[in-house]
Design a protein around this motif. Structure first.
Motif, short mmCIF file in Angstrom:
data_model
loop_
_atom_site.label_atom_id
_atom_site.label_comp_id
_atom_site.label_asym_id
_atom_site.label_seq_id
_atom_site.Cartn_x
_atom_site.Cartn_y
_atom_site.Cartn_z
N SER A 1 0.85 -1.19 0.00
CA SER A 1 0.00 0.00 0.00
C SER A 1 0.88 1.24 0.00
O SER A 1 2.09 1.15 0.22
CB SER A 1 -0.92 -0.01 1.22
OG SER A 1 -1.87 -1.04 1.10
N ILE A 2 0.26 2.38 -0.17
CA ILE A 2 1.01 3.64 -0.26
C ILE A 2 1.99 3.76 0.90
O ILE A 2 1.60 3.66 2.06
CB ILE A 2 0.05 4.84 -0.29
CG1 ILE A 2 -0.86 4.75 -1.51
CG2 ILE A 2 0.83 6.14 -0.28
CD1 ILE A 2 -1.99 5.74 -1.52
N THR A 3 3.24 3.97 0.54
CA THR A 3 4.31 4.07 1.52
C THR A 3 5.14 5.31 1.23
O THR A 3 5.52 5.55 0.08
CB THR A 3 5.22 2.81 1.46
OG1 THR A 3 4.40 1.66 1.71
CG2 THR A 3 6.33 2.88 2.46
N GLY B 1 12.34 10.57 -1.65
CA GLY B 1 11.46 11.70 -1.92
C GLY B 1 10.20 11.33 -2.67
O GLY B 1 9.69 12.12 -3.47
N VAL B 2 9.67 10.11 -2.40
CA VAL B 2 8.49 9.65 -3.12
C VAL B 2 7.52 8.93 -2.18
O VAL B 2 7.89 8.46 -1.11
CB VAL B 2 8.86 8.67 -4.28
CG1 VAL B 2 9.77 9.35 -5.28
CG2 VAL B 2 9.46 7.38 -3.77
N TYR B 3 6.28 8.86 -2.65
CA TYR B 3 5.31 7.93 -2.13
C TYR B 3 5.27 6.80 -3.16
O TYR B 3 5.32 7.06 -4.37
CB TYR B 3 3.91 8.55 -2.03
CG TYR B 3 3.82 9.65 -1.02
CD1 TYR B 3 3.68 9.36 0.34
CD2 TYR B 3 3.88 10.98 -1.42
CE1 TYR B 3 3.60 10.39 1.28
CE2 TYR B 3 3.80 12.01 -0.49
CZ TYR B 3 3.66 11.71 0.86
OH TYR B 3 3.59 12.71 1.78
N ALA B 4 5.17 5.56 -2.70
CA ALA B 4 5.21 4.42 -3.63
C ALA B 4 4.11 3.43 -3.31
O ALA B 4 3.67 3.30 -2.16
CB ALA B 4 6.56 3.73 -3.54
N ILE B 5 3.69 2.73 -4.34
CA ILE B 5 2.74 1.62 -4.22
C ILE B 5 3.24 0.53 -5.17
O ILE B 5 3.77 0.83 -6.24
CB ILE B 5 1.30 2.06 -4.59
CG1 ILE B 5 0.33 0.89 -4.50
CG2 ILE B 5 1.23 2.72 -5.93
CD1 ILE B 5 -1.13 1.25 -4.75
N LEU C 1 4.94 -4.04 -10.49
CA LEU C 1 4.95 -2.67 -11.01
C LEU C 1 4.92 -1.72 -9.82
O LEU C 1 4.15 -1.91 -8.88
CB LEU C 1 3.74 -2.41 -11.90
CG LEU C 1 3.55 -3.33 -13.11
CD1 LEU C 1 2.26 -2.98 -13.83
CD2 LEU C 1 4.73 -3.24 -14.04
N GLU C 2 5.77 -0.70 -9.89
CA GLU C 2 5.80 0.32 -8.85
C GLU C 2 5.27 1.61 -9.45
O GLU C 2 5.61 1.97 -10.58
CB GLU C 2 7.23 0.53 -8.35
CG GLU C 2 7.34 1.60 -7.29
CD GLU C 2 8.77 1.78 -6.81
OE1 GLU C 2 8.95 2.17 -5.66
OE2 GLU C 2 9.72 1.54 -7.60
N PHE C 3 4.41 2.27 -8.71
CA PHE C 3 3.92 3.59 -9.10
C PHE C 3 4.40 4.56 -8.05
O PHE C 3 4.18 4.33 -6.84
CB PHE C 3 2.39 3.60 -9.20
CG PHE C 3 1.89 2.69 -10.29
CD1 PHE C 3 1.70 3.17 -11.58
CD2 PHE C 3 1.62 1.36 -10.03
CE1 PHE C 3 1.25 2.33 -12.59
CE2 PHE C 3 1.16 0.51 -11.04
CZ PHE C 3 0.99 0.99 -12.32
#
Length: 130
Positions: free
Chosen positions: A102-104, A110-114, A124-126
């Motif tokens: 989940s959103i981390t 410097g990012v939020y990742a899912i 896949l990473e967004f």
């Protein structure tokens, strides 16, 4: 030698119908050419910046390979930058796509990742920059 760009990224598909639905219908990528190579078929999708995604299906010989995010190996994931990871997570859940992370918030990057898995088990990473 001068590398000009990434031309394409290839994913071996387990199920062509599920893969087309995911990449074309859920992610909204533009489907380009389909090339029959005799023993396999290549289906291309446009990615931003001129790179293409190539789905490859071998007629009758694709194998089911399961991977986990902690597995070692030569390939881990493909990362896409997006405007809002919250929208991505919501869209994935609404479309019954497996969200493996989940959103981390990742302060060092410097990012939020899912993280999600496509129908072939490819991670896949967004990411969204902050």
């Amino acid at each position: 030698m001068l590398i000009k760009m990434i031309n394409h990224i290839t994913i071996n598909v387990k199920n062509l119908e599920d893969s087309l639905k995911f990449y074309r219908d859920i992610l909204g990528l533009e489907q380009l050419d389909i090339v029959n190579m005799g023993d396999h078929e290549l289906i291309y999708f446009a990615l931003p910046g001129g790179t293409r995604l190539e789905l490859i299906t071998y007629f009758g010989t694709n194998q089911d390979i399961n991977t986990n995010p902690s597995d070692g190996g030569i390939f881990r994931h493909i990362a896409f930058e997006v405007d809002d990871v919250r929208d991505v997570e919501k869209w994935m859940l609404e479309n019954a796509i497996e969200v493996t992370l989940s959103i981390t918030r990742v302060p060092k990057l410097g990012v939020y990742a899912i993280l999600v898995k496509d129908p072939n088990g490819v991670e896949l990473e967004f990411i969204q920059k902050f």
